[in-house]
Design a protein around this motif. Structure first.
Motif, short mmCIF file in Angstrom:
data_model
loop_
_atom_site.label_atom_id
_atom_site.label_comp_id
_atom_site.label_asym_id
_atom_site.label_seq_id
_atom_site.Cartn_x
_atom_site.Cartn_y
_atom_site.Cartn_z
N GLU A 193 8.58 -0.47 2.29
CA GLU A 193 8.50 0.99 2.31
C GLU A 193 8.73 1.58 0.92
O GLU A 193 8.48 2.75 0.69
CB GLU A 193 9.51 1.57 3.30
CG GLU A 193 9.11 1.31 4.74
CD GLU A 193 10.16 1.78 5.73
OE1 GLU A 193 11.14 2.44 5.33
OE2 GLU A 193 9.99 1.49 6.93
N ASN A 194 9.23 0.76 0.00
CA ASN A 194 9.45 1.20 -1.38
C ASN A 194 8.12 1.11 -2.12
O ASN A 194 7.59 0.02 -2.35
CB ASN A 194 10.50 0.29 -2.02
CG ASN A 194 10.78 0.62 -3.47
OD1 ASN A 194 9.88 0.90 -4.25
ND2 ASN A 194 12.05 0.57 -3.83
N SER A 195 7.56 2.28 -2.48
CA SER A 195 6.21 2.30 -3.06
C SER A 195 6.13 1.55 -4.38
O SER A 195 5.12 0.90 -4.67
CB SER A 195 5.71 3.74 -3.21
OG SER A 195 6.57 4.46 -4.06
N HIS A 196 7.17 1.61 -5.21
CA HIS A 196 7.15 0.88 -6.48
C HIS A 196 7.13 -0.62 -6.22
O HIS A 196 6.34 -1.36 -6.82
CB HIS A 196 8.35 1.25 -7.35
CG HIS A 196 8.45 0.39 -8.57
ND1 HIS A 196 7.56 0.49 -9.62
CD2 HIS A 196 9.29 -0.62 -8.90
CE1 HIS A 196 7.86 -0.42 -10.55
NE2 HIS A 196 8.92 -1.10 -10.12
N LEU A 197 7.99 -1.07 -5.33
CA LEU A 197 8.05 -2.49 -5.01
C LEU A 197 6.73 -2.97 -4.41
O LEU A 197 6.23 -4.03 -4.76
CB LEU A 197 9.21 -2.77 -4.05
CG LEU A 197 9.55 -4.22 -3.77
CD1 LEU A 197 9.82 -4.99 -5.05
CD2 LEU A 197 10.74 -4.30 -2.84
N LEU A 198 6.15 -2.16 -3.54
CA LEU A 198 4.88 -2.53 -2.93
C LEU A 198 3.78 -2.63 -3.99
O LEU A 198 2.94 -3.53 -3.92
CB LEU A 198 4.49 -1.52 -1.85
CG LEU A 198 3.26 -1.87 -1.02
CD1 LEU A 198 3.40 -3.23 -0.35
CD2 LEU A 198 2.99 -0.79 0.01
N SER A 199 3.80 -1.76 -4.99
CA SER A 199 2.78 -1.85 -6.04
C SER A 199 2.96 -3.12 -6.88
O SER A 199 1.98 -3.73 -7.30
CB SER A 199 2.78 -0.60 -6.92
OG SER A 199 3.91 -0.56 -7.76
N VAL A 200 4.20 -3.54 -7.09
CA VAL A 200 4.45 -4.79 -7.81
C VAL A 200 3.92 -5.97 -6.98
O VAL A 200 3.26 -6.87 -7.51
CB VAL A 200 5.95 -4.97 -8.12
CG1 VAL A 200 6.23 -6.35 -8.71
CG2 VAL A 200 6.43 -3.88 -9.08
N VAL A 201 4.19 -5.95 -5.69
CA VAL A 201 3.69 -7.00 -4.79
C VAL A 201 2.16 -7.02 -4.82
O VAL A 201 1.53 -8.08 -4.97
CB VAL A 201 4.20 -6.81 -3.35
CG1 VAL A 201 3.47 -7.71 -2.37
CG2 VAL A 201 5.70 -7.07 -3.29
N ASP A 202 1.54 -5.84 -4.72
CA ASP A 202 0.08 -5.77 -4.74
C ASP A 202 -0.50 -6.31 -6.04
O ASP A 202 -1.54 -6.97 -6.03
CB ASP A 202 -0.40 -4.32 -4.51
CG ASP A 202 -0.24 -3.90 -3.06
OD1 ASP A 202 -0.20 -4.76 -2.17
OD2 ASP A 202 -0.18 -2.67 -2.82
N ASN A 203 0.17 -6.06 -7.16
CA ASN A 203 -0.27 -6.61 -8.45
C ASN A 203 -0.20 -8.14 -8.44
O ASN A 203 -1.11 -8.80 -8.96
CB ASN A 203 0.55 -6.06 -9.61
CG ASN A 203 0.16 -4.66 -9.98
OD1 ASN A 203 -0.94 -4.21 -9.69
ND2 ASN A 203 1.07 -3.95 -10.63
N CYS A 204 0.85 -8.69 -7.85
CA CYS A 204 0.97 -10.15 -7.78
C CYS A 204 -0.11 -10.75 -6.88
O CYS A 204 -0.55 -11.87 -7.11
CB CYS A 204 2.36 -10.54 -7.25
SG CYS A 204 3.69 -10.20 -8.40
N LEU A 205 -0.53 -9.99 -5.87
CA LEU A 205 -1.52 -10.49 -4.92
C LEU A 205 -2.95 -10.24 -5.38
O LEU A 205 -3.89 -10.83 -4.83
CB LEU A 205 -1.30 -9.86 -3.54
CG LEU A 205 0.03 -10.17 -2.88
CD1 LEU A 205 0.09 -9.53 -1.50
CD2 LEU A 205 0.31 -11.64 -2.80
N ALA A 206 -3.12 -9.38 -6.39
CA ALA A 206 -4.48 -9.09 -6.89
C ALA A 206 -5.12 -10.40 -7.36
O ALA A 206 -4.48 -11.24 -8.01
CB ALA A 206 -4.41 -8.09 -8.03
N ASN A 207 -6.36 -10.59 -7.00
CA ASN A 207 -7.13 -11.78 -7.39
C ASN A 207 -6.60 -13.08 -6.83
O ASN A 207 -6.85 -14.15 -7.37
CB ASN A 207 -7.22 -11.89 -8.93
CG ASN A 207 -7.75 -10.62 -9.56
OD1 ASN A 207 -8.74 -10.06 -9.12
ND2 ASN A 207 -7.07 -10.15 -10.58
N SER A 208 -5.80 -13.02 -5.75
CA SER A 208 -5.24 -14.25 -5.19
C SER A 208 -6.13 -14.86 -4.11
O SER A 208 -5.77 -15.90 -3.55
CB SER A 208 -3.84 -13.98 -4.63
OG SER A 208 -3.88 -13.07 -3.55
N ASP A 209 -7.25 -14.23 -3.82
CA ASP A 209 -8.15 -14.78 -2.79
C ASP A 209 -9.05 -15.86 -3.34
O ASP A 209 -9.31 -15.94 -4.49
CB ASP A 209 -9.01 -13.66 -2.18
CG ASP A 209 -8.16 -12.71 -1.36
OD1 ASP A 209 -7.17 -13.15 -0.76
OD2 ASP A 209 -8.50 -11.51 -1.34
#
Length: 120
Positions: free
Chosen positions: A104-120
């Motif tokens: 629910e923490n938007s900053h933390l979620l954006s960090v997670v999303d950055n780590c997951l970017a291009n992971s497919d």
């Protein structure tokens, strides 16, 4: 789909490398019990006092939440003996309420999303 393939290309939050390249995730650390709908993941932080261990585990959890059928129960643990605070980190990573609150923490979620970017 192989569970290891889902998590191996997650980007490390501090380094421009993947978790696989840093040997944080490894094939032997992924255990899938399809019959009992359970998955057990072990990961090894780069150093015993890694401040990013909880974040790395959260990235793994989010990737699997977004990729796997809901029937799977996923447990994520630090490889035993590989982190100074492994018990505390393991407790955080496997507590549904703590994970939900973190996401629910938007900053933390954006960090997670950055780590997951291009992971497919």
């Amino acid at each position: 789909i192989e569970v290891y393939d889902l998590i191996r290309r997650i980007n490390d939050p501090e380094h421009p490398l993947t978790l696989e390249q840093l040997n944080v995730t490894y094939l032997e650390g992924v255990n899938v019990d399809d019959k009992n709908n359970s998955i057990l993941i072990y990961f090894t932080p780069t150093i015993p006092h890694c401040s990013m261990a909880t974040l790395i585990g959260l990235c793994i959890r989010v990737k699997l939440l977004r990729s796997l059928p809901e029937r799977f129960k996923v447990d994520i643990y630090i490889t035993p003996g590989k982190h100074a605070s492994e018990d505390a980190v393991n407790k955080q990573l496997n507590d549904k309420e703590r994970v939900a609150a973190a996401l629910e923490n938007s900053h933390l979620l954006s960090v997670v999303d950055n780590c997951l970017a291009n992971s497919d």
